[in-house]
Scaffold this active site. Structure first.
Site, PDB file in Angstrom:
ATOM      1  N   ASP A   1      21.764  22.224  46.861  1.00  0.00           N
ATOM      2  CA  ASP A   1      21.398  23.583  47.250  1.00  0.00           C
ATOM      3  C   ASP A   1      22.595  24.375  47.742  1.00  0.00           C
ATOM      4  O   ASP A   1      22.763  25.545  47.415  1.00  0.00           O
ATOM      5  CB  ASP A   1      20.363  23.546  48.382  1.00  0.00           C
ATOM      6  CG  ASP A   1      19.009  23.112  47.856  1.00  0.00           C
ATOM      7  OD1 ASP A   1      18.086  22.971  48.660  1.00  0.00           O
ATOM      8  OD2 ASP A   1      18.903  22.916  46.630  1.00  0.00           O
TER       9      ASP A   1
ATOM     10  N   GLU B   1       7.915  29.039  60.644  1.00  0.00           N
ATOM     11  CA  GLU B   1       7.266  27.908  59.965  1.00  0.00           C
ATOM     12  C   GLU B   1       8.322  26.969  59.392  1.00  0.00           C
ATOM     13  O   GLU B   1       9.410  27.415  59.045  1.00  0.00           O
ATOM     14  CB  GLU B   1       6.441  28.417  58.769  1.00  0.00           C
ATOM     15  CG  GLU B   1       5.370  29.395  59.123  1.00  0.00           C
ATOM     16  CD  GLU B   1       4.754  30.026  57.865  1.00  0.00           C
ATOM     17  OE1 GLU B   1       5.032  29.557  56.741  1.00  0.00           O
ATOM     18  OE2 GLU B   1       4.004  30.994  58.041  1.00  0.00           O
TER      19      GLU B   1
ATOM     20  N   LYS C   1      18.509  28.056  56.716  1.00  0.00           N
ATOM     21  CA  LYS C   1      18.789  26.775  56.065  1.00  0.00           C
ATOM     22  C   LYS C   1      19.807  25.996  56.871  1.00  0.00           C
ATOM     23  O   LYS C   1      20.863  26.516  57.213  1.00  0.00           O
ATOM     24  CB  LYS C   1      19.354  27.026  54.667  1.00  0.00           C
ATOM     25  CG  LYS C   1      18.299  27.452  53.692  1.00  0.00           C
ATOM     26  CD  LYS C   1      18.400  26.573  52.467  1.00  0.00           C
ATOM     27  CE  LYS C   1      17.821  27.263  51.255  1.00  0.00           C
ATOM     28  NZ  LYS C   1      18.331  26.687  50.031  1.00  0.00           N
TER      29      LYS C   1
ATOM     30  N   CYS D   1      28.098 -12.747  41.194  1.00  0.00           N
ATOM     31  CA  CYS D   1      28.879 -13.934  41.466  1.00  0.00           C
ATOM     32  C   CYS D   1      27.867 -15.072  41.419  1.00  0.00           C
ATOM     33  O   CYS D   1      26.922 -15.102  42.214  1.00  0.00           O
ATOM     34  CB  CYS D   1      29.521 -13.863  42.853  1.00  0.00           C
ATOM     35  SG  CYS D   1      30.214 -15.453  43.357  1.00  0.00           S
TER      36      CYS D   1
ATOM     37  N   CYS E   1      29.439 -19.574  47.168  1.00  0.00           N
ATOM     38  CA  CYS E   1      30.271 -18.433  47.580  1.00  0.00           C
ATOM     39  C   CYS E   1      29.929 -18.076  49.030  1.00  0.00           C
ATOM     40  O   CYS E   1      28.774 -17.804  49.351  1.00  0.00           O
ATOM     41  CB  CYS E   1      30.014 -17.241  46.668  1.00  0.00           C
ATOM     42  SG  CYS E   1      30.876 -15.749  47.201  1.00  0.00           S
TER      43      CYS E   1
HETATM   44  S1  IVH Z   1       7.155  32.026  52.235  1.00  0.00           S
HETATM   45  C1  IVH Z   1       7.677  35.841  49.948  1.00  0.00           C
HETATM   46  N1  IVH Z   1       6.973  29.870  53.699  1.00  0.00           N
HETATM   47  O1  IVH Z   1      10.832  28.006  49.986  1.00  0.00           O
HETATM   48  C2  IVH Z   1       7.791  34.642  50.774  1.00  0.00           C
HETATM   49  N2  IVH Z   1       8.082  29.709  51.610  1.00  0.00           N
HETATM   50  O2  IVH Z   1      12.729  30.556  48.340  1.00  0.00           O
HETATM   51  C3  IVH Z   1       7.359  33.459  50.046  1.00  0.00           C
HETATM   52  N3  IVH Z   1       8.864  27.458  51.068  1.00  0.00           N
HETATM   53  O3  IVH Z   1      10.258  28.103  46.861  1.00  0.00           O
HETATM   54  C4  IVH Z   1       7.720  32.201  50.620  1.00  0.00           C
HETATM   55  N4  IVH Z   1       8.144  26.493  52.908  1.00  0.00           N
HETATM   56  O4  IVH Z   1       7.994  28.118  48.060  1.00  0.00           O
HETATM   57  C5  IVH Z   1       7.428  30.408  52.553  1.00  0.00           C
HETATM   58  N5  IVH Z   1       6.694  28.039  55.093  1.00  0.00           N
HETATM   59  C6  IVH Z   1       7.139  28.568  53.946  1.00  0.00           C
HETATM   60  C7  IVH Z   1       7.812  27.796  52.980  1.00  0.00           C
HETATM   61  C8  IVH Z   1       8.277  28.405  51.817  1.00  0.00           C
HETATM   62  C9  IVH Z   1       8.769  26.305  51.759  1.00  0.00           C
HETATM   63  C10 IVH Z   1       9.529  27.586  49.765  1.00  0.00           C
HETATM   64  C11 IVH Z   1       8.996  28.610  48.821  1.00  0.00           C
HETATM   65  C12 IVH Z   1      10.196  28.944  47.971  1.00  0.00           C
HETATM   66  C13 IVH Z   1      11.343  28.663  48.858  1.00  0.00           C
HETATM   67  C14 IVH Z   1      11.998  29.934  49.313  1.00  0.00           C
END
Ligand code: IVH
Length: 694
Positions: free
Chosen positions: A39, A122, A331, A443, A448
């Site tokens: 990523d 979240e 991130k 081996c 050994c």
């Molecule tokens: S909200 C418009 N909430 O992370 C907002 N996304 O690019 C839509 N993801 O593939 C996403 N956990 O599917 C949201 N608690 C969460 C999430 C979440 C994982 C994923 C999402 C997307 C990527 C963000």
């Protein structure tokens, strides 16, 4: 791809190169589920592209990967248009990014709206995005994200996911009228432990393994045969309402949306927190603290998502390009790092298997210093063309041993040297052997010392004889001193001499000796495990000893008798008989016996009268979600009734207990004519006084 921009390159060229790279990596990630880069590396490419496009608006194009949602639709599933575009999220990597995001929101909303401004935080689940459609309370359609506009129809596979409500409200007693239409966005994933167990089984069987839980989840959901999906331990988190019709009191905030989803029976994360705008410092602190604990969660979380709580404010803020302004993904620094490969050495394992090991310039990955990583086997190094002196990409996923993913070929300066597997064992000097058709090199010298050390380490470990105070250090020392020449020597250690060794004071030696002594009386499956017979770990050893009760009997067993045990296949059976066909191994068992180590368990207690236990002698398989009992409860109920529970339906299965979403096991049972029970029937059958009819 070339990670380093060439300084003489003009922007148009670089943009074209980056677009091509971003598209290719998106395709590998979204469509093939087989990313080449991590990523962080991808984000770096993406950001460089976006920055260049911003600096050169004349070079911007409508089809640049920065202006559309990533990915493409794989051709093999039917296409599904999403009710609203499936946006992705802008990233924040540090506190400053977070604060800048907040300031922008405050500016855009204006004074009046600030009093009501609050945020929902979240987990950012690292799985596969899914869109779930319900009509009049029934699950009617499920899709992948695809390119953000159009996804793939994976309804059949999603139906097999136990956590996914097929009807809402999932709890029929909840007295909630189902909405006319609901579309939910969620993330499908697998727990880290389930992923590791799956890979271990695949590896033992010589089958394909997955690189990480995310790929495993994605691969499992995109099976054309939903029976395969059904066997995968998929789970789901719901986190966004995309569409809601026919609801008298629709949620007005993200917090209410989550509560709504939860009330209707969707799995919603318990780790969600809410902060008002005034509490933003506390929000920042939460984000920083979470980084340290996220690894302890049973599933992978690669960040946090911070969302404006009010849906009205979300709508007012809108989006730019493909990202909503009202949300940001924080991130954490990735689990990957680039470092120099200083050398490749080989390790000798317990079975004599030789593993090439990378010696790395120490690098911090996810807070842990890494200076070694596995390179699997000879072919791995050769196929990836990994050379000593290369800059390599190293990944540390969860608890597993770090591994070298690939060399960064573009960074070579010509001084790198290819590696070849040594011809001889680095420890005993005997020639190494690579059996035809196998990836591993061995081996094969039983004497050994390196193998012996590993064998002793395993014998005394918790999985086997569980000798307290005895570990790899003692194994190395005692083998080096010549005290241990075979495993049975553990029971005739020269304690007086050990007392003379540095660091071995009376108390310590006494404890060690007591540990060794105590291990003599362990159940015999532990001794069998400790022998280190190929394919015989603790689970298999217990299965075998539940039938054979002693090594004396086992030594006389033939492969046919062994494979009659449920759970023991021909490969294991052969491995066991082959092991005991060798004279030194039989002699070893006699040595253990002579040393006073228990080689047989006490005779099993003869079963009481025939009607004593309702399930005595019967084998059950449980599948699907039962109405009241959890899987573990059902298992315990059967076992208390004297029955046995196994994982797959075969000719030896007496009953299949089914709940909702039974999947392929039910089909198999029907094919084999295995009687099927509901939970109610099971409980009735197990009631005192009843005995199974079959
Ligand atoms: S909200 C418009 N909430 O992370 C907002 N996304 O690019 C839509 N993801 O593939 C996403 N956990 O599917 C949201 N608690 C969460 C999430 C979440 C994982 C994923 C999402 C997307 C990527 C963000």
């Amino acid at each position: 791809m070339s990670p380093e921009p060439k300084s003489e390159q003009n922007p148009a060229e670089r943009i074209a190169q980056l677009r091509e790279a971003v598209r290719r990596h998106q395709y590998r990630y979204y469509v093939l589920d087989d990313p080449e880069i991590g990523d962080q590396e991808f984000d770096a490419l993406f950001h460089e592209l976006r920055a260049l496009e911003e600096a050169h608006p004349d070079l911007q194009r409508a089809d640049s990967p920065t202006v559309r949602v990533g990915g493409q639709v794989a051709q093999r599933f039917e296409k599904v248009a999403h009710p609203v575009p499936m946006l992705s999220l802008a990233n924040a990597f540090d506190e400053a990014d977070l604060r800048a995001w907040r300031e922008r929101i405050r500016r855009l909303l204006g004074e009046d709206d600030l009093a009501a401004l609050a945020y929902i935080v979240e987990p950012k689940f690292d799985g596969l995005t899914v869109v779930l459609h319900y009509e009049d309370g029934r699950f009617v359609l499920g899709a992948t994200r695809g390119d953000g506009q159009v996804g793939e129809n994976i309804t059949a596979n999603l139906r097999t996911v136990g956590q996914l409500p097929l009807r809402i409200p999932a709890d029929a007693t909840a007295d909630l009228p189902p909405p006319a239409r609901l579309a939910v966005r969620g993330e499908a994933y697998v727990d880290k432990a389930d992923f590791a167990a799956f890979n271990a089984r695949q590896e033992a069987a010589g089958d394909r393994t997955y690189a990480n839980p995310r790929n495993f989840a994605a691969g499992s959901l995109r099976q054309l045969d939903s029976a395969i999906s059904a066997q995968r331990p998929l789970k789901i988190w719901a986190y966004q309402i995309l569409l809601l019709e026919g609801e008298a009191h629709p949620p007005a905030t993200q917090g209410e949306s989550l509560a709504y989803l939860q009330a209707y029976g969707f799995p919603v994360s318990p780790l969600v927190t809410r902060f008002t705008d005034e509490e933003f410092e506390a929000l920042v602190a939460r984000v920083m603290q979470f980084g340290a604990v996220r690894h302890d969660l049973p599933y992978e979380v690669d960040g946090l998502v911070i969302k404006v709580d009010s849906l009205a404010q979300q709508a007012a803020l809108g989006f730019t390009g493909k990202d909503p302004r009202w949300a940001v993904a924080y991130k954490y620094a990735g689990e990957e790092a680039v470092t120099k490969l200083l050398d490749i050495v080989v390790n000798v394992g317990r079975t004599g298997a030789i593993t090439p090991q990378a010696v790395l310039e120490p690098v911090t990955i996810g807070g842990v210093t890494v200076s070694n990583a596995t390179l699997h086997n000879e072919d791995y190094v050769r196929d990836l063309d990994i050379r000593i002196g290369d800059q390599v990409l190293v990944i540390r996923a969860g608890e597993v041993i770090p591994k070298v993913l690939r060399p960064l070929v573009d960074l070579r300066d010509g001084s790198e040297t290819p590696w070849t597997m040594p011809a001889d064992c680095p420890v005993c000097g005997q020639p190494l052997v690579r059996p035809e058709g196998e990836a591993a090199t061995y081996c094969v010298n039983n004497a050994c010392p390196a193998q012996l050390v590993r064998a002793v380490e395993y014998f005394v470990s918790r999985s086997a004889m569980d000798v307290e105070g005895f570990g790899i250090r003692q194994a190395e020392l005692f083998v080096e001193k010549g005290y241990i020449r075979d495993l049975a020597d553990i029971y005739s250690l020269p304690w007086d001499e050990i007392l003379e060794l540095e660091g071995y004071k009376a108390k310590r030696v006494e404890n060690l000796r007591a540990g060794v002594e105590a291990s003599k009386d362990r159940p015999v499956w532990r001794l069998l495990t400790g022998l280190g017979v190929r394919f015989v770990g603790e689970v298999v050893a217990q299965l075998i000893m539940a039938d054979y009760h002693g090594l004396d009997k086992l030594m006389a067993a033939d492969a046919e008798g062994l494979s009659a045990i449920d759970g023991i296949g021909p490969r294991i059976a052969e491995s066991v008989t082959e092991y005991f066909s060798l004279a030194p191994n039989r002699a070893l068992v006699q040595e253990f016996a002579a040393a006073g180590v228990r080689i047989a368990d006490e005779a099993p207690v003869a079963p009481a009268g025939p009607a004593a236990l309702p399930f005595a002698g019967k084998t059950f398989v449980v599948t699907g979600t039962l109405p009241t009992l959890s899987r573990d409860d059902a298992k315990a109920f059967i076992q208390q009734g004297g029955g046995k529970v196994t994982g797959s339906v075969s000719g030896k299965t007496d009953y299949l207990v089914v709940g909702e979403n039974p999947g392929s096991k039910l089909i198999k049972a029907e094919q084999l004519g295995v009687p099927v029970l509901t939970e109610e029937e099971l409980v009735r059958l197990g009631a005192p006084g009843s005995s199974p009819a079959g």
